[in-house]
Design a protein around this motif. Sequence first.
Motif, PDB file in Angstrom:
ATOM      1  N   ASN A 141      -4.783  -2.349   5.300  1.00  0.00           N
ATOM      2  CA  ASN A 141      -5.784  -1.566   6.008  1.00  0.00           C
ATOM      3  C   ASN A 141      -6.617  -2.534   6.843  1.00  0.00           C
ATOM      4  O   ASN A 141      -7.130  -3.533   6.320  1.00  0.00           O
ATOM      5  CB  ASN A 141      -6.671  -0.797   5.032  1.00  0.00           C
ATOM      6  N   ILE A 169      -3.527   1.701   1.875  1.00  0.00           N
ATOM      7  CA  ILE A 169      -2.301   1.656   2.662  1.00  0.00           C
ATOM      8  C   ILE A 169      -1.356   2.692   2.073  1.00  0.00           C
ATOM      9  O   ILE A 169      -1.664   3.326   1.053  1.00  0.00           O
ATOM     10  CB  ILE A 169      -1.642   0.258   2.655  1.00  0.00           C
ATOM     11  N   ILE A 236      -3.587   0.798   9.961  1.00  0.00           N
ATOM     12  CA  ILE A 236      -2.793  -0.121   9.149  1.00  0.00           C
ATOM     13  C   ILE A 236      -2.096  -1.134  10.053  1.00  0.00           C
ATOM     14  O   ILE A 236      -1.451  -0.749  11.034  1.00  0.00           O
ATOM     15  CB  ILE A 236      -1.708   0.639   8.338  1.00  0.00           C
TER      16      ILE A 236
END
Length: 436
Positions: A141, A169, A236
Amino acid sequence: MKIGLAEVNVTPPLGMQIPGYGPKSRHATGVKDELFAKAMVIESGEAVLAFIVIDILSLELDSSDRIRNRVHAYTGIPAEQVMVSCTHTHTGPPRPLDEAALAYYPTLEEKSADAAILAYGKREEAKIGCGRGNEDSVAFNRRFFMKNGGLLTNPGVLNPNIDRPEGPIDPEVLVVRIDNAQGEPLGIVSNYAVHTDCVGGTEYSGDYPAFISRTIKQLYGESVVSLFFQGACGNINHIDVLGRHDPKIIPHRVRMGNILGREIAKVRDKTSSDSSEVVLSAASRFVSVSERALREHEVEWAHSTLAALRDVPDDELSGRQAMEKARAEQRLESIRQPLGSRDYEIQVAAIGDLAVVALPAEIFVEFGLEIKEKSPYPYTIINELSNGSGNGYVCTPEAYDRGGYEPTGTKFAEEAGGLFVGAALELLNELHGRSH
């Protein structure tokens, strides 16, 4: 059931502007990896579905429509049963903004459609199976709470002021094994959520999905097609702020492609391709979303940014300064215009126990995780940047309060993510109800 797969080279001529880093000039000088449009066509019973994935940052609605219509004209597959998506590589073809790029786009669109047309012609008796793996070492992240109470996107490797990542994530690696009637590999579909922004520079590259494909072909043969669907990766990327990997030793795209490729192969080899007949279905819905009204502090930021950069010549701006100047100018231009709105397509295709959810734009991972959690299907692929959405971030409501890079756009109202999730879940339940 019959399945065909194909890949067509769509690498543009050198000299074109590579998008992905704002307005800074970045003209292609070479080719690290050839760029492709890849396609899978699957037929079972009376239904036929086509999936096209292009090595490109984003695709506009008119291009997507022309691709779907060409596929329909040559194969008879209804346009609404064709899904067109992007890998989101930041070292790919130009946007259609100048004369050279506009001249290239008819070729791009025709070849992208031709991938599906060729796949349609290559259909043969096939079997499929679905499996899932896990990989949490290549995705992070990229939004961080800082010790001073603020929030930054990509605050820098080993920044001592980092407190913790804002969100999660999605480590799931979804895999679809596709074999011919004799059990020999035809293709592998994979899905993972991490930005394809690991290369930089001025050479075309398919980024880490190109190395996933390379790994797959080395293991199973050059004719095996690796079709990669980009997950919900708006927040991400590949940057490990703890600095545990040196890209000077092994480039990110190589390391990530090899790690993910091996995980995909491991899952594929543990998955049986025992389904020779599946129920196919597809449905879509259009969701109207307005543009976002800027908050007062965002307008103030735009004025102060332009004032600070007023005396800096354009050719002396750093990459970050050029992006901030362009963003500030866009903000001030947007407040002079009435808020527009647009219909965005949410599409769901079901292949037996697998659902593929096509979403617009760059979706925050939280939305993808919510859809997966609530989906009635055992396997759910999130496929962002689909069906001509263009680019732009669909953020969580909290992100707009906290700031950072992603909420700076104005294309999507703050409620867009919730609307897209709601429409996707309704379609998933509708299709699941039809077939069960």
